[in-house]
Design a protein around this motif. Structure first.
Motif, mmCIF file in Angstrom:
data_model
loop_
_atom_site.group_PDB
_atom_site.id
_atom_site.type_symbol
_atom_site.label_atom_id
_atom_site.label_comp_id
_atom_site.label_asym_id
_atom_site.label_seq_id
_atom_site.Cartn_x
_atom_site.Cartn_y
_atom_site.Cartn_z
ATOM 1 N N ASP A 35 77.897 52.726 -13.721
ATOM 2 C CA ASP A 35 79.052 53.695 -13.827
ATOM 3 C C ASP A 35 80.393 53.056 -14.071
ATOM 4 N N ILE A 36 81.039 53.208 -14.987
ATOM 5 C CA ILE A 36 82.260 52.354 -15.226
ATOM 6 C C ILE A 36 83.395 52.734 -13.948
ATOM 7 N N ASP A 37 83.467 53.811 -13.217
ATOM 8 C CA ASP A 37 84.210 54.301 -12.503
ATOM 9 C C ASP A 37 83.408 54.308 -10.968
ATOM 10 N N GLY A 39 84.772 53.959 -7.855
ATOM 11 C CA GLY A 39 85.860 54.202 -6.816
ATOM 12 C C GLY A 39 86.756 52.985 -6.689
ATOM 13 N N GLU A 40 86.613 52.369 -5.811
ATOM 14 C CA GLU A 40 87.668 51.119 -5.506
ATOM 15 C C GLU A 40 86.931 50.018 -6.102
ATOM 16 N N ASN A 42 84.564 48.444 -9.891
ATOM 17 C CA ASN A 42 84.794 48.403 -11.262
ATOM 18 C C ASN A 42 83.509 48.171 -11.791
ATOM 19 N N SER A 65 79.638 57.123 -18.016
ATOM 20 C CA SER A 65 81.047 57.373 -17.560
ATOM 21 C C SER A 65 81.306 59.097 -17.918
ATOM 22 N N TYR A 67 84.205 59.747 -18.364
ATOM 23 C CA TYR A 67 85.452 59.509 -19.403
ATOM 24 C C TYR A 67 84.822 59.258 -20.849
#
Length: 104
Positions: A35-37, A39-40, A42, A65, A67
């Motif tokens: 997953d690209i995201d 949380g804190e 990358n 993602s 997005y």
């Protein structure tokens, strides 16, 4: 469950970079969905770390993602990942198509 129903064997799920790297060393999966995201953390950095850790046998990484791909197009292009899939398109069939294209 969705991927397993589509014939993809899921050997592990993790939620942090540290867990991913530990699990990768242990399981050596053929494919890693990142997953690209995170949380804190990358997902782009994680994809790079997986390639660096693997040495001469890098994993196939597909970035995922919620997005749109256009939101990260430049970073996706420079990433060592094989491809990007939006979560709404994530399926065993979509993964198979990516892998077949990579093998061609």
């Amino acid at each position: 469950m969705l991927l397993e129903a589509d014939g993809i064997a899921v050997v592990g799920t993790v939620s942090t970079t540290a867990e991913t790297l530990r699990s990768f060393r242990e399981l050596r999966p053929d494919l890693v969905l990142v997953d690209i995201d995170l949380g804190e953390e990358n997902g782009f950095d994680l994809a790079l770390r997986l390639y660096e850790e693997a040495g001469d046998r890098p994993p196939r990484v597909i970035l995922i993602s919620t997005y749109d791909e256009q939101d990260f197009a430049e970073m996706i292009t420079t990433s060592p990942a094989l491809a990007f899939l939006s979560k709404p398109r994530l399926s065993g069939r979509a993964i198979d198509e990516i892998l077949r294209g990579a093998d061609a």
